[in-house]
Write a protein that holds these residues in place. Sequence first.
Motif, PDB file in Angstrom:
ATOM      1  N   GLU A 312       0.825  -1.216   0.000  1.00 50.79           N
ATOM      2  CA  GLU A 312       0.000   0.000   0.000  1.00 50.79           C
ATOM      3  C   GLU A 312       0.854   1.260   0.000  1.00 50.79           C
ATOM      4  O   GLU A 312       0.514   2.263  -0.638  1.00 50.79           O
ATOM      5  N   GLN A 490      -8.010   8.596  -5.574  1.00 48.11           N
ATOM      6  CA  GLN A 490      -7.915   7.598  -4.503  1.00 48.11           C
ATOM      7  C   GLN A 490      -9.132   6.687  -4.431  1.00 48.11           C
ATOM      8  O   GLN A 490      -8.995   5.460  -4.336  1.00 48.11           O
ATOM      9  N   ASN A 494      -9.275   2.727  -5.342  1.00 49.53           N
ATOM     10  CA  ASN A 494      -9.721   1.770  -4.329  1.00 49.53           C
ATOM     11  C   ASN A 494     -10.726   0.778  -4.912  1.00 49.53           C
ATOM     12  O   ASN A 494     -10.686  -0.423  -4.615  1.00 49.53           O
ATOM     13  N   MET A 500     -12.680  -2.614  -3.799  1.00 55.21           N
ATOM     14  CA  MET A 500     -13.480  -2.139  -2.664  1.00 55.21           C
ATOM     15  C   MET A 500     -14.877  -1.730  -3.130  1.00 55.21           C
ATOM     16  O   MET A 500     -15.047  -1.195  -4.232  1.00 55.21           O
ATOM     17  N   ALA A 504     -16.519   1.076   1.395  1.00 46.95           N
ATOM     18  CA  ALA A 504     -15.141   0.784   1.804  1.00 46.95           C
ATOM     19  C   ALA A 504     -14.162   1.745   1.131  1.00 46.95           C
ATOM     20  O   ALA A 504     -13.178   2.182   1.751  1.00 46.95           O
ATOM     21  N   ASP A 507     -14.350   4.868   3.119  1.00 49.73           N
ATOM     22  CA  ASP A 507     -13.868   4.706   4.495  1.00 49.73           C
ATOM     23  C   ASP A 507     -12.344   4.710   4.573  1.00 49.73           C
ATOM     24  O   ASP A 507     -11.772   5.108   5.583  1.00 49.73           O
ATOM     25  N   HIS A 508     -11.694   4.256   3.530  1.00 48.19           N
ATOM     26  CA  HIS A 508     -10.246   4.027   3.560  1.00 48.19           C
ATOM     27  C   HIS A 508      -9.487   5.319   3.863  1.00 48.19           C
ATOM     28  O   HIS A 508      -9.849   6.395   3.373  1.00 48.19           O
ATOM     29  N   ARG A 510      -7.119   8.458   3.745  1.00 48.36           N
ATOM     30  CA  ARG A 510      -6.712   9.219   2.567  1.00 48.36           C
ATOM     31  C   ARG A 510      -5.487  10.069   2.865  1.00 48.36           C
ATOM     32  O   ARG A 510      -5.129  10.317   4.009  1.00 48.36           O
ATOM     33  N   ALA A 535      -5.627   5.737  10.382  1.00 48.74           N
ATOM     34  CA  ALA A 535      -6.550   4.644  10.080  1.00 48.74           C
ATOM     35  C   ALA A 535      -7.664   4.635  11.110  1.00 48.74           C
ATOM     36  O   ALA A 535      -7.408   4.699  12.320  1.00 48.74           O
TER      37      ALA A 535
END
Length: 600
Positions: A312, A490, A494, A500, A504, A507-508, A510, A535
């Motif tokens: 990642e 982004q 995702n 995703m 999701a 939510d991830h 950024r 996170a």
Amino acid sequence: GVLSAEMGGSDNPPSAEAWRASATTMDFKSRRTCALGTKGMVACSQSLATAAGLEILRKGGSAADAAVAVTACLNVCEPTSTGIGGDAFCLYFDAATKKVSAVRGGGRSPAALTLDLVRSRGHAGLEITPSTDALCVVVPGAPAAWEDVVARFGSGKLTLADVLAPAIELAESGPPIAPVTAQLWRAQEELLRASGATCMLDARGCAPRAGERKPNPELASTFRRLATHGAKKGFYSGPVAEAIVEAVRSRGGVLSLEDLATHATTFPEPIATTFRDAVTVWELPPPNHGVAALLAMNAFEAFTRSSPPTDEGSNAHAAVEAMRVAFADAMEHCGDPDHADARALDFENDRTVPALVSKAYAEARAAGCGFSADGPPLPGPEPGHPGHLLRPSPDTVYFCVVDAAGNACSFINSNYDGFGTGIAPRGCGFTLQNRGHNFILKEGHVNCVGPLKRPYHTIIPGLATRTYTGDLYCAFGVMGGFMQPQGHLQVLSNMVDFGMDPQAALDHPRWCLKGVGSERGAGSVLDAVLGVEAASDGGDDEPRKWALANALASRGHKVERVEGVLGRTLFGRGQIIARDEHGVLWGGSDPRGDGCALGL
């Protein structure tokens, strides 16, 4: 018993005050799944506005009808970000023809706004300061765009009055203000007091707190006038126009009745590129910076093809560097296409929009910019001036609607910076945007301030179709000033790269290149600090909480670790509605905001 005594000994259960305190801690510990539906869906940043959009869909309205109902309700529920005194843009997908259309509801600068005038007022640097100066008011494009979206893409079953009815009802009764919005409202109390915007304050002269109701009868009256007389007679001339001009000119601005009267929505061709060959991504052309999003996607593809990410951190590093390149180019070439300086620049440098968003251009930039998969980060362009860290302006609303027929409306409306200038025309119930702050005070620059000119525009709705069928893949967007193209890259990555679902993807955690600003030009990309979000599931586990931040810092990025409700506004608030191959709608709404997605 004992617990009750410890909490104050009252027989009454905890209520408004306790809930308000709980809501505004904003720990982001809850989890939501995607909303699902087959007959329509709305995703936006206020649940009451979502409900209004669904109401219009149930009455037979199209995605466009519902979108205008939503944006008007957001003016009531979230004036901290949006309103009729701002600008509006949309991308519309017609399911029957699979055609994507664009609506540009951005106003031009006043005819009297020249670089010489701005300099004569003491603005010696590269931008008009403060951003709340009345010189930053350009013609509001939102009301004409609302009317035109309903007229051009509406169902024909509902009038503009029908579409605005839920917002009028909300403005008269007073919606309870949601927690994130209340925090942002409170942060701008002093501006509203100083500018005399009493319509945005309660009887105590304060911002409403979470859960408190805030009616706005003046705004209800403005909406009624728009519904009855239309935009030309109900907003751009007559009492509302006169109030706007009086408010601006009494504070040193130069907006005139003629500037308002000559405004019209335009309908440019959208621009597009493919991403991973799987989806075609559609954006608005200049002066909106959709070109930055598309250029970034192309450069990201090129970087990751030559150096495939191993984790990642390496993936995010490639995306950040692609965005850095995209911003540098967009700020040098993104201006009002109808203005002579933009046409001259395109001709002289062969940097037309199709060239900038082509795969060939991205490949050439990727090969020659010095990107390294292991770092360090690119320094940015050779600047004509130093880069500066600017305050973020993440104050816009983005939302999307899909109707039963599969039509989609990706819509965005903005004051630019919070309440904009904070200037409220007397008796009208709204504040005026400060979009003119996006001009740069640099003679010869494509985005230099000038008369009858649209500034570089940060707000961009996004839409993606399936490359090989042309069917809708998703309507998506992330509001938040210069975060917007970064958010587009982004959340779409995702979904496409990592599979995703829409919720999701939103939510991830950024990241955001901070300090980027059109009013500072490409030099603002130089050595930009990278804000990285904690996170949400990291808890007190510091390594897990800051895993992405640490990975980027190890590659040489100047990382700022960001958490907390106001800190997280840096990363914008997004909404996504995706349509799967079976016709099922999957909706996500950003946990950083107050809203929700709901389907029918």
